[in-house]
Design a protein around this motif. Sequence first.
Motif: not given
Lengths: 355, 319
Positions: A95, A101, A152, A154-159, A161-162
């Motif tokens: 992290y 994460v 992934m 630099g992409g949104p955190e959603f991407t 985490v999932i």
Amino acid sequence: MILPLPPPWKDLKRVELSRSGLSCRNRLGRYPASSRHCGKIPDKRRLVFRDDNGSAQTPPAVAKMSWQVASQLALSGLSIGSIYALVGLALVLPYKASGVVNFAQGEIVTLGAYAGLILANFGLPYLALVPITLLLAAAAGALIERVVIRRMMGGPEFTLVIGTFAIGIVIKALIRLHWQDNTFTLDAPFIGAPFRLGPLRLNPAYLVFVASMAVIAGALSAFFFYTKFGKAMRATALDAVAARLMGIETGSVFASAWALAAMLGALVGLLLAPVIGINPDMGQLILKGLVAAVIGGFSSLGGAVAGGILLGLLETYAGAFWGATFKNLVPFAVLILILMARPEGLAGTSSARRV
Amino acid sequence: MRATIPILAFAAVCSVPLFATSYYLYLTELAMINIIIAAGLNLLSGNCGLISLCNASFMAAGAYGTVLLVNQGGISWFAAMPAAAFLTFLLGAVVGFPARRLSGLYLALVTLGFLELVQIAIEESPDFTGGIRGLKVARPELFGIPFHSETALYLLVVALAAVAVFAAWNIQNSRFGRAFDAVRQSPFAAQAVGIPVARVKLLAFAINAAFAGCAGGIFAIVAGFIDPTEFGVLESLKHITFIVVGGLGSVVGSIIGAVLLTALPEALRGTQEYSELIYGLILLGSLMFMPRGLVGLLNKLPAWKLSERTRKEPAHGAP
């Protein structure tokens, strides 16, 4: 804690003490859809609890406080806390470096344990299979970073985490495909009868947990403060763009942070495997590691260690004095309380954010 | 004219009982339930951009709430399900409370913690919930007449799914939906133009929870049996897979994703053991190579002109 299978449950692969008493699973690892099997299982209070050496124990009763009990509990809290701290470290490392994460870290713990199992089946002794497993884990960690995470980043955190969750699902499913839900054992030299030291009972495995954690925390801090590469990693954690401008190869820094974290995870798997057995659900440990990291503020390595030990102690004392239900509630209660009251962690300072 | 395709689709789905066996009827019911879940979750994750790993817990709250109201409260399912959905709506607001300050990773952690708390709560109160043994659920009654007919139950589920899709579509195209989009794209800019960001996030959570609670209440009677293992983190990730595969921020995407991924295990019959692996690979693959989902791919085809707002900006490179 794994129990031997009594006759009526022969068709079930595994009967275990889950966090709330007994549960049973069928071949596919699901609980039976009907209460048919579970109905036959007696009340958990009447079960024989067995400790790591197979001798029968009375069910853990509510303890009475005395100095001896308190220090005995502190010892077990410290040892399980060391494991949480190691998992917390394995979460904080990548992290800090790459801002991701790794929710698949739990499955890397499982993977490490199964890698140890494969090597043990080749006849390797425990002390020989540990370094080989760690090397394999490092390769796996770097591979995951290179193939999946870097796409992934630099992409949104959603991407992110999932995506890491999905990696975990894939790893766990692959393990399940080959080994199903069976529990395997791994022999290790530190499994032995507990010995007495004054009024305290010391379990050698627990001492090994604490010692490994101390050695690794020391080695990591030496690495970060005294080696060139460690300093490069710290610089990248502060500001990846600036670090790249200063000539640091941030790509290899990311990859090595993930490799290092995977090594830590695999080590946790190898340490736990002889004590709790190897099964696909070992990865649930990640929850405790997450709580440890959150207590420490999620960006400080020392905080993760302190958080892990604090969580281990809290859990052990809560379990001893208020029972198992409370023990299971502690980590999540701590997690939610800290995130609501002090998201920057107990020790951390909140940083300014760029809009 | 715009309503032609939805009405035709609704009619087609309603005619399924004419030719399908009861097993396929059950599968279609599951698909409808998943559509409800995906439509709600897409408002929260797709439009508002918030991560929720506890969607399965909202579903559990709806399912257990409904069953308890029916069994212990003695009221009809037709009153119990909306009541439970409303309670879940409130629960969603409670969970959304920390979401006002937290975002991204930390929100994922809070919702993960909440999911575990709900699991423990269900497992540790066996007197109410049956613990890990689960609960049997009776078919509902309407004005004293039991709903024995499969077709009647099926039509009920389809009608509710249609209502949910209609509601999701309207919410998305309302003031709230536009506020959700604004909050996702930039909370600061949204705040600057006068959108109450904290309240909007709370509302997104509560609406999503109401959808999931409603789906849970229906799931309980369709499955006839509920137990806590059906509402774990894997279930939440399955819900997320629906919207990621279908298309974030798109109602059509929710429907496509939910239907395809409900049908998938059936298409792969005989390879049950691989289903988890395939789900994981599909999720990972969609995130990496198809960040705007199937709807995004369809929108690239010139022949397809879906008259719907989908995410405008590419998923990569968002703030």
